[in-house]
Design a protein around this motif. Structure first.
Motif, PDB file in Angstrom:
ATOM      1  N   ARG A  48       0.852  -1.179   0.000  1.00  0.00           N
ATOM      2  CA  ARG A  48       0.000   0.000   0.000  1.00  0.00           C
ATOM      3  C   ARG A  48       0.896   1.240   0.000  1.00  0.00           C
ATOM      4  O   ARG A  48       1.717   1.412   0.891  1.00  0.00           O
ATOM      5  N   PHE A  49       0.736   2.084  -1.016  1.00  0.00           N
ATOM      6  CA  PHE A  49       1.503   3.325  -1.068  1.00  0.00           C
ATOM      7  C   PHE A  49       1.145   4.203   0.133  1.00  0.00           C
ATOM      8  O   PHE A  49       0.021   4.140   0.643  1.00  0.00           O
ATOM      9  N   PRO A  50       2.069   5.027   0.597  1.00  0.00           N
ATOM     10  CA  PRO A  50       1.773   5.896   1.743  1.00  0.00           C
ATOM     11  C   PRO A  50       0.726   6.948   1.400  1.00  0.00           C
ATOM     12  O   PRO A  50       0.520   7.295   0.227  1.00  0.00           O
TER      13      PRO A  50
ATOM     14  N   ARG B  92      -2.556   4.584 -10.844  1.00  0.00           N
ATOM     15  CA  ARG B  92      -3.134   5.930 -10.849  1.00  0.00           C
ATOM     16  C   ARG B  92      -2.346   6.728  -9.815  1.00  0.00           C
ATOM     17  O   ARG B  92      -2.466   6.501  -8.619  1.00  0.00           O
ATOM     18  N   ILE B  93      -1.535   7.646 -10.315  1.00  0.00           N
ATOM     19  CA  ILE B  93      -0.488   8.268  -9.510  1.00  0.00           C
ATOM     20  C   ILE B  93      -0.945   9.618  -8.969  1.00  0.00           C
ATOM     21  O   ILE B  93      -1.443  10.463  -9.714  1.00  0.00           O
ATOM     22  N   ALA B  94      -0.760   9.796  -7.674  1.00  0.00           N
ATOM     23  CA  ALA B  94      -1.160  11.041  -7.025  1.00  0.00           C
ATOM     24  C   ALA B  94      -0.344  12.212  -7.565  1.00  0.00           C
ATOM     25  O   ALA B  94       0.845  12.061  -7.886  1.00  0.00           O
ATOM     26  N   PRO B  95      -0.956  13.392  -7.700  1.00  0.00           N
ATOM     27  CA  PRO B  95      -0.220  14.575  -8.159  1.00  0.00           C
ATOM     28  C   PRO B  95       1.021  14.820  -7.301  1.00  0.00           C
ATOM     29  O   PRO B  95       0.984  14.696  -6.073  1.00  0.00           O
ATOM     30  N   GLY B  96       2.113  15.159  -7.984  1.00  0.00           N
ATOM     31  CA  GLY B  96       3.359  15.413  -7.277  1.00  0.00           C
ATOM     32  C   GLY B  96       4.316  14.245  -7.275  1.00  0.00           C
ATOM     33  O   GLY B  96       5.487  14.400  -6.918  1.00  0.00           O
ATOM     34  N   GLU B  97       3.841  13.056  -7.668  1.00  0.00           N
ATOM     35  CA  GLU B  97       4.710  11.889  -7.762  1.00  0.00           C
ATOM     36  C   GLU B  97       4.988  11.609  -9.242  1.00  0.00           C
ATOM     37  O   GLU B  97       4.094  11.720 -10.079  1.00  0.00           O
ATOM     38  N   SER B  98       6.213  11.229  -9.555  1.00  0.00           N
ATOM     39  CA  SER B  98       6.582  10.982 -10.945  1.00  0.00           C
ATOM     40  C   SER B  98       6.378   9.519 -11.308  1.00  0.00           C
ATOM     41  O   SER B  98       6.384   8.632 -10.440  1.00  0.00           O
TER      42      SER B  98
ATOM     43  N   LEU C 258      -6.697   8.748  -1.130  1.00  0.00           N
ATOM     44  CA  LEU C 258      -5.617   8.902  -0.155  1.00  0.00           C
ATOM     45  C   LEU C 258      -4.229   8.795  -0.760  1.00  0.00           C
ATOM     46  O   LEU C 258      -3.282   9.398  -0.267  1.00  0.00           O
ATOM     47  N   ARG C 259      -4.076   8.013  -1.834  1.00  0.00           N
ATOM     48  CA  ARG C 259      -2.735   7.601  -2.232  1.00  0.00           C
ATOM     49  C   ARG C 259      -2.679   7.197  -3.704  1.00  0.00           C
ATOM     50  O   ARG C 259      -3.704   7.033  -4.372  1.00  0.00           O
ATOM     51  N   THR C 260      -1.452   6.992  -4.180  1.00  0.00           N
ATOM     52  CA  THR C 260      -1.229   6.299  -5.455  1.00  0.00           C
ATOM     53  C   THR C 260      -1.680   4.855  -5.309  1.00  0.00           C
ATOM     54  O   THR C 260      -1.469   4.225  -4.265  1.00  0.00           O
ATOM     55  N   THR C 261      -2.310   4.326  -6.351  1.00  0.00           N
ATOM     56  CA  THR C 261      -2.717   2.923  -6.340  1.00  0.00           C
ATOM     57  C   THR C 261      -2.193   2.221  -7.584  1.00  0.00           C
ATOM     58  O   THR C 261      -2.097   2.826  -8.661  1.00  0.00           O
ATOM     59  N   CYS C 262      -1.841   0.943  -7.431  1.00  0.00           N
ATOM     60  CA  CYS C 262      -1.398   0.113  -8.545  1.00  0.00           C
ATOM     61  C   CYS C 262      -2.092  -1.230  -8.451  1.00  0.00           C
ATOM     62  O   CYS C 262      -2.189  -1.811  -7.364  1.00  0.00           O
TER      63      CYS C 262
END
Length: 468
Positions: A258-260, A341-347, A312-316
């Motif tokens: 689980r991504f932070p 689906r990547i949260a804004p601010g993460e590359s 809440l977070r990035t999910t894969c």
């Protein structure tokens, strides 16, 4: 037995039937004809034509008085059926930055044998419109086109208003008109800010309005390939380095990871405002996570809901898998597609590194599939955008808050934000609690929601266009 609730229900039903039976206003009848024509123009990738739909909407605009100089129909030779249209209604102040209205014409595939009704015939039944695209996104495309028709008959606003109807939003990797315009004809769509899908509002299971939403952010869509290879061999002599087993182990690790929590100003504001609209136990967790993203108890509570977890977070998640070359041979290769689906601010590269670390197996490679688009950038929580929407909502939807949201899916707004045009998914159209069959079977939208959303968006566009 209590009689009053029963009487109330019967009265409510009777009032609803009376409302349904009331004749449409003349302007609503004209809108319905435009909406019907657009919905019944098949724009699926397989057999449809956005180019035809764009031409038909351009014809409505020309009938309203727009000239050839005001309208640009566009397509590329490699994708002749994926065209779109841009229309411009000039304002009185050349120094004022234009307002852009964006909607996509293409729709998800729909098979007649799966649907209760013909998906490409607009059917009105029991207060609902049924058809593919009745909601996503031909409701907004028709409303914006209709608004441009109506605005042309009125005195010019201060701000220039632009309309862009594009193709390719629903199909990953297809020609995307919004992306093409932002890269090749930026001058056509240049604007101070844009209005797009992604906001709207929500009804409960009984059709009661719950809240309005303004989308100001969205996640970045990205696919990754997990792959393992080895020499293989005869299936009668198994070996420990089996490509399928190694891939399965890797996917199990991805599933468990689980991504932070990664909040931004948009998702923080979402949890703060949404807390008052949900059961107390959930609301307390929302308030707690907004105050402290490291609150593990609140995180645990919110993560149980798939939508809130994705907020809440990035999910894969693994979405496709392929392995082996013969039934009687050890697999030489196994691959899986992992959709993130990547949260804004993460590359996208940072996420790839995280996945590789989670897998932690030199036999399994993690590679970035061809990037589908730019990294999402939130639009500012601009009072000049929010306050007019809130003021109008207080009049037309009394008691409903406008909640800023981050879409966990994707829209064409991401291409506009990458081009420096802040894009907002506007409120106004209230959608069913279950989504109304969007992307699924028997897609539908309430007639009352469509018509009230039309009135709200038309008035909102006029307010923005007149604003200093």
């Amino acid at each position: 037995m209590r009689v009053l609730p029963a009487i109330t229900c019967v009265l409510a039903w009777a009032l609803s039937q009376t409302a349904l039976a009331q004749p449409a206003r003349p302007d609503q009848a004209a809108f319905r004809a435009l909406y019907k024509e657009l919905v019944e123009t098949n724009t699926t990738l397989s057999v449809g034509s956005c180019t035809l739909a764009a031409q038909r909407m351009a014809d409505h605009l020309k009938a309203a008085g727009y000239t050839d100089q005001d309208i640009t129909l566009f397509s590329v030779p490699e994708h002749p059926k994926d065209g779109g249209v841009v229309a411009v209604l000039k304002g009185t102040d050349p120094k004022a930055k234009p307002l852009l209205l964006l909607a996509h014409l293409d729709v998800v595939e729909a098979k007649r044998e799966d649907w209760t009704r013909d998906p490409f015939t607009l059917i009105e039944e029991n207060g609902f419109y049924y058809a593919r695209g009745a909601s996503d996104d031909k409701a907004m495309a028709a409303i914006f086109t209709d608004s441009m028709v109506r605005l042309h008959a009125e005195p010019r606003a201060r701000r220039t208003i632009k309309l862009a109807l594009t193709c390719g939003e629903e199909t990953t990797g297809a020609f995307n008109g919004a992306e093409w315009l932002s890269k090749n004809r930026r001058e056509l769509i240049d604007a101070g800010f844009a209005l797009n899908e992604g906001g709207g509002g929500r009804l409960d299971a009984e059709g009661k309005p719950l809240a309005l939403a303004m989308q100001v952010s969205e996640k970045t869509y990205q696919d990754y390939i997990l792959e393992t290879r080895n020499p293989g061999g005869h299936s009668s002599m198994p070996r420990p380095d089996n490509a399928i087993y190694e891939l399965a182990t890797a996917l199990g690790k991805v599933q468990a990871f689980r991504f932070p929590v990664h909040l931004n100003p948009v998702t923080k504001a979402f949890f703060e405002k949404q807390a008052a609209l949900v059961p107390p136990s959930l609301g307390q967790a929302m308030t707690a996570i907004a105050a402290n993203p490291n609150d593990k108890l609140a995180e645990t509570v919110l993560s149980r809901d798939p939508m809130l977890n994705s907020t809440l977070r990035t999910t894969c998640v693994a979405t496709q898998i392929e392995g082996g070359h013969a039934q009687n041979a050890l697999p030489q290769r196994a691959t899986a597609n992992v959709n993130c689906r990547i949260a804004p601010g993460e590359s996208t590269e940072d996420v790839r590194k995280v996945l590789a670390g989670v897998v932690d197996d030199p036999a399994v490679t993690v590679t970035l599939k061809v990037a589908h688009g730019p990294v999402g950038q939130p639009a500012p929580l601009d009072p000049s955008v929010f306050r007019p929407a809130e003021t109008l909502a207080a009049e037309m939807f009394p008691g409903l808050q406008i909640i800023p949201v981050m879409s966990t899916g994707a829209s064409d707004s991401i291409f506009l934000s990458a081009a420096g045009i802040p894009s907002y998914g506007v409120p106004g159209i209230l959608y069913e609690a279950d989504g109304g069959g969007i992307h699924g079977l028997n897609e539908h939208i309430r007639v009352s929601s469509l018509m009230k959303g039309r009135d709200y968006l038309y008035r909102l566009v006029k307010i923005y266009a007149a604003a200093p």
